[in-house]
Design an enzyme around this catalytic site. Structure first.
Site, PDB file in Angstrom:
ATOM      1  N   LYS A  19       0.830  -1.170   0.036  1.00 56.21           N
ATOM      2  CA  LYS A  19      -0.122  -0.258  -0.103  1.00 56.21           C
ATOM      3  C   LYS A  19       0.893   1.330   0.041  1.00 56.21           C
ATOM      4  CE  LYS A  19      -3.851  -2.284   2.476  1.00 56.21           C
ATOM      5  NZ  LYS A  19      -4.697  -2.399   1.579  1.00 56.21           N
ATOM      6  N   CYS A  45     -13.678  -4.867   3.374  1.00 62.21           N
ATOM      7  CA  CYS A  45     -13.498  -5.747   4.503  1.00 62.21           C
ATOM      8  C   CYS A  45     -13.806  -5.187   5.622  1.00 62.21           C
ATOM      9  CB  CYS A  45     -11.880  -6.188   4.284  1.00 62.21           C
ATOM     10  SG  CYS A  45     -11.530  -7.240   2.920  1.00 62.21           S
TER      11      CYS A  45
END
Ligand code: PLP
Length: 451
Positions: free
Chosen positions: A242, A382
């Site tokens: 990320k 999520c």
């Protein structure tokens, strides 16, 4: 100028970056286009960021010139590979201002880092009836490991909820702390709402109540300066993919005294001091927590990503995102029926913008955006408990990073107007809104494994 060169340390250090200049460093964002195809606008960096050429080169160079298994060989190549790996660890330690590289355990991702804490620290330090705390806005990777541990050890749980603007209810947090939990876990920045939590204060409050604090930095380490000593975090988890690094790289920071006192998470090669037929003694940290052959090439790539981010200057990265997100929140107002999730104050949120468009299903929205070559994420991200609190099954999420520009925002807005045009007049039963949550893991599995 290529942004791979360090910008001079000047009074401009807090100024924003030029996203267009940064973009030039990312080959995937500069691929040849088919006739009539618009350039890719990538707005899904919260899921995984793109990689600059310097990261790709560092990994390719590692495999072309250095690759060997580490820590064991006494030949030149193995020593060079060990040095490359340990050099990356030092870079990560400096990036988050750890006291020592020994406090940084190299893992595959944030998920593995949090599971490591739950299984190693949790198993050794928690007993039946102890209270653990996490929040309603957590990613599943900062919920499920605690559920597993709670079931194994019969722990009690308490959860901090969110307010109408998607900020944590800090009064409820204070109330829960009065019940003397042993561990609190929270995200620094929400991946679904963009909320930036006051983690320094939350950690201080946890410590005052006698708890240790675990910080999920998956959405903060890529975007703003992190100082684990200033935060006084006990554990902090991050994912390399990320923050411009490769998938398969990540780190768990832990205070040395805590790591020293913890049993290992996994057993195997590299984490031992001595193995006898009937028992084993452990290596010192960080090796104690790095059983087996690590992802050396990926970690080297993460080291290169950190060099790149340092050259950009994390203060400027954060300033750039503030600017792009403020522009996005303003420009998106133009789209009829748009509704944002998360704090209204652009200065109090990260580069994540989650929204709903009337009653259109996020999968329909993202499908039309894809036709405009605008990549966003649609789904529950999520964070199912958070979606429940918001009263939706899914949102559409645009997430911005160093390579995004105001022009990217304009392309998103233009494409959303087209989404409105396409669906105007269509009954909602013809859209994916009729389905529960679009393609999900089970559907992918069925397609992949069962034909
Ligand atoms: N925590 C947060 C806040 C996230 O956004 C994510 C990924 O989206 C994770 C944890 C899990 O990261 P990974 O899949 O790299 O383990």
């Amino acid at each position: 100028m290529s942004i791979t060169q360090a910008p001079p340390e000047t009074e401009h250090a807090h100024e924003s970056l030029d996203g267009a200049v940064v973009k030039a460093d990312f080959p995937i964002l500069n691929q040849p286009l088919r006739a009539g195809q618009k350039p890719l606008v990538f707005l899904d960096s919260a899921a995984s960021a793109q990689k600059p050429q310097v990261v790709i080169d560092a990994m390719s160079d590692y495999y072309a010139r250095v690759n060997a298994n580490i820590h064991r060989g006494v030949y030149d190549l193995s020593e060079a590979a060990t040095e490359a790996y340990e050099d990356a660890r030092r870079k990560i330690a400096t990036f988050i201002n750890a006291q020592s590289p020994r406090e940084c355990i190299m893992v595959r991702n944030t998920t593995e880092a949090i599971n490591l804490v739950a299984q190693a620290w949790g198993k050794a330090n928690l007993k039946e009836g102890d209270l653990i705390v996490f929040t309603e806005m957590e990613h599943h990777s900062n919920i499920v490991p605690w559920h597993i541990l709670a079931a194994e050890k019969n722990l009690r749980q308490a959860h901090v909820h969110i307010d109408d603007e998607g900020r944590l209810d800090l009064d409820e947090y204070a109330e829960i702390l009065r019940q003397e939990p042993k561990l609190v876990a929270f995200t620094h920045v929400s991946n679904s709402l963009g909320t930036v939590n006051p983690v320094k204060q939350m950690i201080a409050d946890a410590h005052a109540a006698g708890a240790i604090a675990v910080v999920d930095a998956a959405q903060s380490a890529p975007h703003l300066p992190i100082d684990v000593q200033d935060l006084d975090a006990d554990f902090l988890a991050l994912s390399g993919h990320k923050m411009l690094g490769p998938m398969g790289s990540g780190a768990l920071y832990g205070k040395k005294a805590l790591l020293d006192a913890m049993p290992p998470y996994m057993g195997g090669g590299s984490m031992i001091r001595k193995v006898f037929l009937d028992h084993t003694t452990w290596a010192d940290v960080p090796a104690k927590f790095e059983a087996g052959t690590p992802s050396v090439g990926d970690t080297v790539g993460l080291g290169a990503a950190i060099d790149y981010l340092n050259a950009l200057d994390m203060r400027r990265v954060w300033a750039h995102e503030r600017e792009v997100v403020a522009y996005a929140l303003e420009a998106l107002q133009d789209v009829p029926d748009i509704r944002f999730f998360g704090p209204t104050d652009a200065q109090a949120r990260s580069g994540v913008v989650s929204f709903a468009l009337g009653d259109l299903h996020p999968h329909d929205i993202s499908q039309i955006l894809n036709e405009h070559n605008v990549a966003v994420r649609a789904g529950h991200h999520c964070t199912q408990p958070l979606m429940k609190a918001l009263g939706v099954t899914a949102t559409t999420r645009a997430s911005f990073y160093v390579y995004n520009t105001r022009e990217d925002v304009d392309r998103l807005v233009e494409a959303l107007h087209d989404v409105r045009r396409v669906f105007s007049g269509l009954p909602s039963s013809t859209t994916a809104a009729a389905r529960a949550d679009g393609p999900c893991r089970q559907e992918w599995d069925a397609k992949t494994f069962d034909g």
